[in-house]
Design an enzyme around this catalytic site. Structure first.
Site, PDB file in Angstrom:
ATOM      1  N   THR A 146      92.053  53.415   4.709  1.00 27.43           N
ATOM      2  CA  THR A 146      91.327  54.071   3.611  1.00 27.43           C
ATOM      3  C   THR A 146      89.914  53.494   3.582  1.00 27.43           C
ATOM      4  OG1 THR A 146      92.352  52.495   2.075  1.00 27.43           O
ATOM      5  CG2 THR A 146      93.332  54.684   2.221  1.00 27.43           C
ATOM      6  N   LYS A 170      97.386  48.158   6.524  1.00 23.34           N
ATOM      7  CA  LYS A 170      96.146  48.645   5.950  1.00 23.34           C
ATOM      8  C   LYS A 170      95.981  47.967   4.591  1.00 23.34           C
ATOM      9  CE  LYS A 170      95.298  51.163   3.101  1.00 23.34           C
ATOM     10  NZ  LYS A 170      94.954  50.947   1.636  1.00 23.34           N
ATOM     11  N   THR A 181     100.539  43.786  -1.431  1.00 28.57           N
ATOM     12  CA  THR A 181      99.576  44.802  -1.851  1.00 28.57           C
ATOM     13  C   THR A 181      98.916  45.427  -0.650  1.00 28.57           C
ATOM     14  OG1 THR A 181      99.155  43.503  -3.785  1.00 28.57           O
ATOM     15  CG2 THR A 181      97.612  45.238  -3.344  1.00 28.57           C
ATOM     16  N   GLU A 261      87.083  44.572   0.621  1.00 32.58           N
ATOM     17  CA  GLU A 261      85.945  45.412   0.250  1.00 32.58           C
ATOM     18  C   GLU A 261      84.728  44.572  -0.170  1.00 32.58           C
ATOM     19  OE1 GLU A 261      88.436  49.314  -1.326  1.00 32.58           O
ATOM     20  OE2 GLU A 261      87.708  47.836  -2.765  1.00 32.58           O
ATOM     21  N   ASN A 380      83.475  50.364  -5.246  1.00 31.49           N
ATOM     22  CA  ASN A 380      84.516  50.763  -6.195  1.00 31.49           C
ATOM     23  C   ASN A 380      83.989  51.603  -7.345  1.00 31.49           C
ATOM     24  OD1 ASN A 380      87.307  49.542  -5.499  1.00 31.49           O
ATOM     25  ND2 ASN A 380      85.834  47.951  -4.963  1.00 31.49           N
ATOM     26  N   SER A 385      84.239  59.420  -6.065  1.00 27.79           N
ATOM     27  CA  SER A 385      83.178  60.436  -6.140  1.00 27.79           C
ATOM     28  C   SER A 385      82.654  60.794  -4.758  1.00 27.79           C
ATOM     29  CB  SER A 385      82.038  59.938  -7.019  1.00 27.79           C
ATOM     30  OG  SER A 385      81.495  58.745  -6.506  1.00 27.79           O
TER      31      SER A 385
END
Length: 385
Positions: A146, A170, A181, A261, A380, A385
Site C-alpha cells: 500500500t 506488507k 500489525t 511511513e 497521512n 485524498s
C-alpha cells in the site's frame, strides 16, 4: 526468496483493477501439499475487518489450501455486505482451484470504510490463478503493497538444508501491534502439524512483530499466517523449526520498521533491569510512543529527559533515582540525573539505540520504533485524498 522458497507452494501477483493507478493489487498463495497445515495470529483490535473475521474461522480448522490477498481496500467497517464480499472472494478462489472455501484465507489492506470493487476483484482471481508459479513469490509480495516503498521478503533454511521457511510482508503505517500489525504470509515445506505451527508462530510474533511500535496505531486488518506443505518430507527438530520461524519474522519486522511511513531514523529501544518482561515491554512501548522523544530523535537531539518522562507514565517497578539511560551507548542519565556529556552522542546515522535501565530486576525486552517526521504527517493527512 519469499513464500515460494519452500517446496509445495505457488504464488502470483496481478493487477486486478482494485487500485485506480493500475498497480498490482491482488496476490494468491497456494499450498499444493501434501500437508495443508496452518496457523495464524490476528489483530486484537475490537474493530475487526471482514477478512479477519473470515480467516479466523478458517484457521480454527487447522488447514489452509490458499490465501488470497488484496491491496487497495481494507474491507473494514463495511457491514454484512463486506463480509459477503469476503465470503464471495473465498468461494471464487475455491471454485477456480477446486478447493473448499473453508480452507481459503482472505486478507485485505487499504482504506477503511469502502467496499471492494468486486466486479474487478473476482475476475482478477481468474487472472491470479492463471499466473500461479513456483517463482511467483516476489510478484505476490509486490501486489500487497500500500504505502510501502519496497516489497518485503525473507527466507531461512534449516542447518542441514532439508527444509525452508519463507515469507512476505506488507506494512508501513499503523504499526503498533496487539499482535501483528501488517499482512504476513509465511510458508514452510517442513512436515509440521497445525498445533506445532501455532506454538512456533505465537512464540515468534511475541518477540518480533508484536514489538514493532512505529506510530501507536493498531490496524483493523492485522493478519499473520503460517502454512506448512510438508513437501520436503522432513519432520524438523522442534527447536530448530521454532528458531527459523522466529528468524524470518524478525527479518520481516525489521524491514517493516525500515520502511515506516516518513521515517528517517530506526530506533532500537532496549529496556533492561526490569522486574518482569511485561514491565520491560510496557516501558519500551511508552518510550516508543512518546511523540516529543520521536521528534527529538528526528532532530538528532539526545533529549534523555523525554525518555525518563515516558518511563514515569508506566506501572513498571522502579525507583526514579535509580534510572539510567544511554543513547547510542553514551550513558547520558545516571541515577535519575545528569550522566555523561550529551555532546558525546553521535546521532548522524539511521539507527538510534536507546537503553533504559530500570535497576529493578533482570528482565529485558527490545521494542523497535522510528522518528516522527513532517513526511509522516503529510503522507497521512493526504492518505484518502
Amino acid at each position: 526468496m519469499s513464500v515460494t522458497a519452500a517446496k509445495g507452494f505457488t504464488a502470483s501477483g496481478v493487477a486486478a483493477g482494485i487500485k485506480e493507478n493500475g498497480n498490482p493489487d491482488l496476490a494468491l498463495v497456494v499450498n499444493n501439499g501434501p500437508r495443508l497445515a496452518a496457523a495464524g495470529v490476528f489483530t486484537s483490535n475490537r474493530v475487526k475487518a471482514a477478512p479477519v473475521l473470515w480467516s479466523e474461522q478458517v484457521v480454527s480448522g487447522g488447514q489452509i489450501s490458499a490465501v488470497v490477498l488484496n491491496s487497495g481496500g481494507a474491507n473494514a467497517c463495511t457491514g454484512p455486505l463486506g463480509f459477503q464480499d469476503t465470503h464471495a472472494t473465498a468461494e471464487k478462489v475455491a471454485d477456480v482451484l477446486g478447493h473448499s472455501a473453508g480452507e481459503v484465507a482472505v486478507a485485505s489492506t487499504g482504506l477503511i470504510g469502502i467496499r471492494l470493487p468486486m466486479d474487478a476483484l473476482l475476475p482478477g482471481v481468474d487472472k491470479a490463478v492463471a499466473a500461479l508459479s513456483p517463482h511467483g513469490g516476489e510478484k505476490a509480495a509486490i501486489a500487497i503493497k500500500t504505502t510501502d516503498t519496497v516489497h518485503k521478503t525473507a527466507v531461512v533454511r534449516s542447518p542441514d538444508g532439508a527444509w525452508t521457511v519463507g515469507g512476505m510482508a506488507k506494512g508501513a503505517g499503523m504499526l503498533a501491534p496487539g499482535l501483528a500489525t501488517m499482512l504476513v504470509v509465511l510458508t514452510t515445506d517442513a512436515d509440521v502439524a497445525a498445533p506445532e505451527l501455532d506454538g512456533a508462530l505465537r512464540a515468534a510474533t511475541r518477540t518480533t512483530f508484536d514489538r514493532v511500535d512505529s506510530d501507536g496505531c493498531m490496524s483493523t486488518n492485522d493478519t499473520v499466517l503460517l502454512l506448512a506443505s510438508g513437501a520436503s518430507g522432513t519432520v524438523p527438530d522442534r527447536a530448530e523449526f521454532a528458531e527459523a520461524v522466529r528468524a524470518v519474522c524478525d527479518d520481516l519486522a525489521r524491514q517493516l520498521i525500515g520502511d515506516a511511513e516518513g521515517a528517517s531514523k530506526d530506533i532500537r529501544i532496549e529496556v533492561i533491569g526490569a522486574a518482569t518482561e511485561d514491565d520491560a515491554v510496557e516501558v519500551g512501548r511508552s518510550i516508543a510512543r512518546n511523540n516529543l522523544l520521536k521528534c527529538a530523535i528526528h532532530g538528532e537531539d539526545p533529549n534523555w529527559g523525554r525518555v525518563l518522562s515516558a518511563i514515569g507514565t508506566t506501572s513498571a517497578a522502579f525507583e526514579p533515582d535509580q534510572l539510567n539511560v544511554a543513547i547510542n551507548d553514551v550513558w547520558v542519565c545516571k541515577n535519575g540525573s545528569v550522566g555523561e556529556d550529551r555532546e558525546l552522542v553521535d546521532m548522524r546515522y539511521r539507527e538510534v539505540r536507546i537503553t533504559a535501565d530500570l535497576s529493578a530486576g533482570s528482565a529485558s525486552a527490545v521494542i523497535w520504533a522510528n522518528d516522527l517526521t513532517a513526511d509522516y504527517v503529510h503522507e497521512n493527512s493526504a492518505y484518502s485524498s
